[in-house]
Scaffold this active site. Structure first.
Site, PDB file in Angstrom:
ATOM      1  CE1 TYR A  37       0.202   2.268   4.054  1.00  0.00           C
ATOM      2  CE2 TYR A  37       1.054  -0.092   4.482  1.00  0.00           C
ATOM      3  CZ  TYR A  37       0.856   1.512   4.802  1.00  0.00           C
ATOM      4  OH  TYR A  37       1.564   1.909   5.765  1.00  0.00           O
ATOM      5  CE  LYS A 129       1.385  -5.970  10.162  1.00  0.00           C
ATOM      6  NZ  LYS A 129       2.703  -5.499  10.728  1.00  0.00           N
ATOM      7  CG  ASP A 139      -4.084   1.128   9.826  1.00  0.00           C
ATOM      8  OD1 ASP A 139      -4.560   1.068  10.713  1.00  0.00           O
ATOM      9  OD2 ASP A 139      -2.691   1.368   9.603  1.00  0.00           O
ATOM     10  N   GLY A 212      -7.875   8.372   9.292  1.00  0.00           N
ATOM     11  CA  GLY A 212      -7.871   9.137   8.117  1.00  0.00           C
ATOM     12  C   GLY A 212      -8.098   7.909   6.861  1.00  0.00           C
ATOM     13  CD1 TRP A 213      -4.245   4.152   7.396  1.00  0.00           C
ATOM     14  CD2 TRP A 213      -4.705   5.023   5.219  1.00  0.00           C
ATOM     15  NE1 TRP A 213      -3.020   4.396   6.874  1.00  0.00           N
ATOM     16  CE2 TRP A 213      -3.269   4.761   5.621  1.00  0.00           C
ATOM     17  CE3 TRP A 213      -5.042   5.463   3.955  1.00  0.00           C
ATOM     18  CZ2 TRP A 213      -2.144   5.157   4.626  1.00  0.00           C
ATOM     19  CZ3 TRP A 213      -3.872   6.042   3.132  1.00  0.00           C
ATOM     20  CH2 TRP A 213      -2.610   5.631   3.576  1.00  0.00           C
ATOM     21  CB  THR A 328       2.625   4.170  13.097  1.00  0.00           C
ATOM     22  OG1 THR A 328       3.628   5.378  12.735  1.00  0.00           O
ATOM     23  CG2 THR A 328       2.420   4.159  14.537  1.00  0.00           C
TER      24      THR A 328
END
Length: 364
Positions: A37, A129, A139, A212-213, A328
């Site tokens: 990404y 993950k 995210d 934000g994502w 992060t």
């Protein structure tokens, strides 16, 4: 030429040209040799700029990067088991339509098919993950949601809309703070991580870029959701609720948002440009699409002006974006505010181009 004479679309194109002139496509900054990404968000911005200005150089750059990642048989060279490595595949939809090269469709289909066997927590939520068991990170909606809903719209795979509604609803129900309306960075459904609240499983802080994502992803997912989908209005309400909460935390003077959103009064906290660009993108688009009241236009305008005020213009017309947080993981307050600030990292350049392309469109 001063900043005041430059239109949002011109800013977007200058940023695109800055990166293209600095890096060969195969060397675009991000995890080397990986379908990820960090490269993908800049390339998504590049695609949006192309859609507005039709600069063929932008399409060629996207194709060149994809060709460095995808073998002739459609195999993606390095794509790991994390949602971050799904995101760039959304660019293959347009690339396949425009070129007809079958390898792009194969790579796209193989990426989307991974969802069928993706590891999930007990609630059906995607692991962010494979190695982070039971964890959903905010995210992840950007990493998977835009791709899967775009694919669903293009190829009439209706069940993917239901899937992404479910993923969004889990984040809303388990990551959202009822008091502020903000969202924590992550949720551990098993409640065993050191950072997880023992009662809720939530991480301890409201990190800017994660929200934000999330907000940007919702805006783009709604572009794809059918108008008659029974959960479409609920998604609009989730987006509107978050944006109303975020408006309260915009710095009144700078027009920006902080690395840790709700602690702007602390001396070591700092205004972060990638989340500020993503929030401005989301406010502007939500107003333009009628998801929130036009009274929030002043929030979008202040956000845009705040970003423009702090970028630097070089004599050659190139742009430098400061104060971008590096990538992060889930952290505590001290960890977030101690993250290095970098310039022209693709988290920030991509978000900036997306913002400028959106702000180039009229609100009414």
């Amino acid at each position: 030429m001063t900043k005041n004479n430059i239109t949002p679309l011109e800013f977007a194109c200058r940023m695109c040209d800055t990166i293209i002139s600095t890096y060969d496509a195969k060397d675009l900054p991000g995890p080397p040799g990986r379908f990820n990404y960090i490269q993908g968000v800049f390339l998504l911005g590049l695609e949006r700029a192309y859609m507005l200005c039709k600069n063929q150089r932008y399409v060629a750059y996207i194709k060149e990067w994809m060709d460095s990642m995808i073998l002739p048989d459609g195999t993606i060279i390095c794509q790991k088991d994390l949602l971050d490595d799904l995101m760039p595949a959304v660019l293959l939809i347009r690339l396949y339509k425009e070129t007809g090269e079958e390898k792009y469709k194969i790579a796209l289909d193989s990426t989307v098919s991974k969802v069928k066997t993706w590891k999930r927590n007990a609630y059906g939520g995607f692991y962010h993950k494979f190695e982070t068991e039971n964890q959903m990170w905010l995210d992840g909606l950007f990493m998977a949601g835009i791709l899967l809903t775009s694919y669903a719209k293009e190829y009439n795979v209706y069940e993917l809309f239901d899937e992404m509604y479910h993923q969004t609803k889990l984040m809303h129900d388990h990551i959202r703070d009822e008091k502020t309306g903000l969202y924590y960075h992550a949720w551990d459904a098993s409640k065993v991580q050191k950072w997880a609240d023992p009662q809720t499983g939530r991480s301890p802080e409201f990190w800017g870029r994660a929200m934000g994502w999330f907000s940007a992803a919702l805006c783009d997912m709604l572009d794809n959701f059918p108008m008659d989908h029974p959960k479409r209005n609920e998604l609009i309400n989730i987006l509107a609720d978050l944006l109303k909460a975020l408006a309260k935390y915009q710095d009144a003077e700078k027009g920006l948002w902080y690395q840790v959103i709700d602690k702007g009064d602390r001396e070591d906290n700092w205004c972060e440009t990638s989340c500020s660009s993503l929030f401005t993108y989301s406010f502007h688009k939500a107003i333009r699409m009628g998801y929130i009241n036009k009274s929030y236009a002043q929030v979008a305008q202040k956000g845009y002006e705040g970003i423009i005020n702090i970028i630097r213009l070089n004599e050659d017309g190139s742009i430098v974006i400061p104060d971008i947080s590096v990538g992060t993981n889930v952290m505590d307050y001290k960890g977030y505010v101690a993250r290095p600030k970098v310039e022209n990292d693709n988290h920030g350049t991509g978000a900036f181009v997306l913002m400028c392309c959106e702000c180039a469109l009229p609100l009414c």
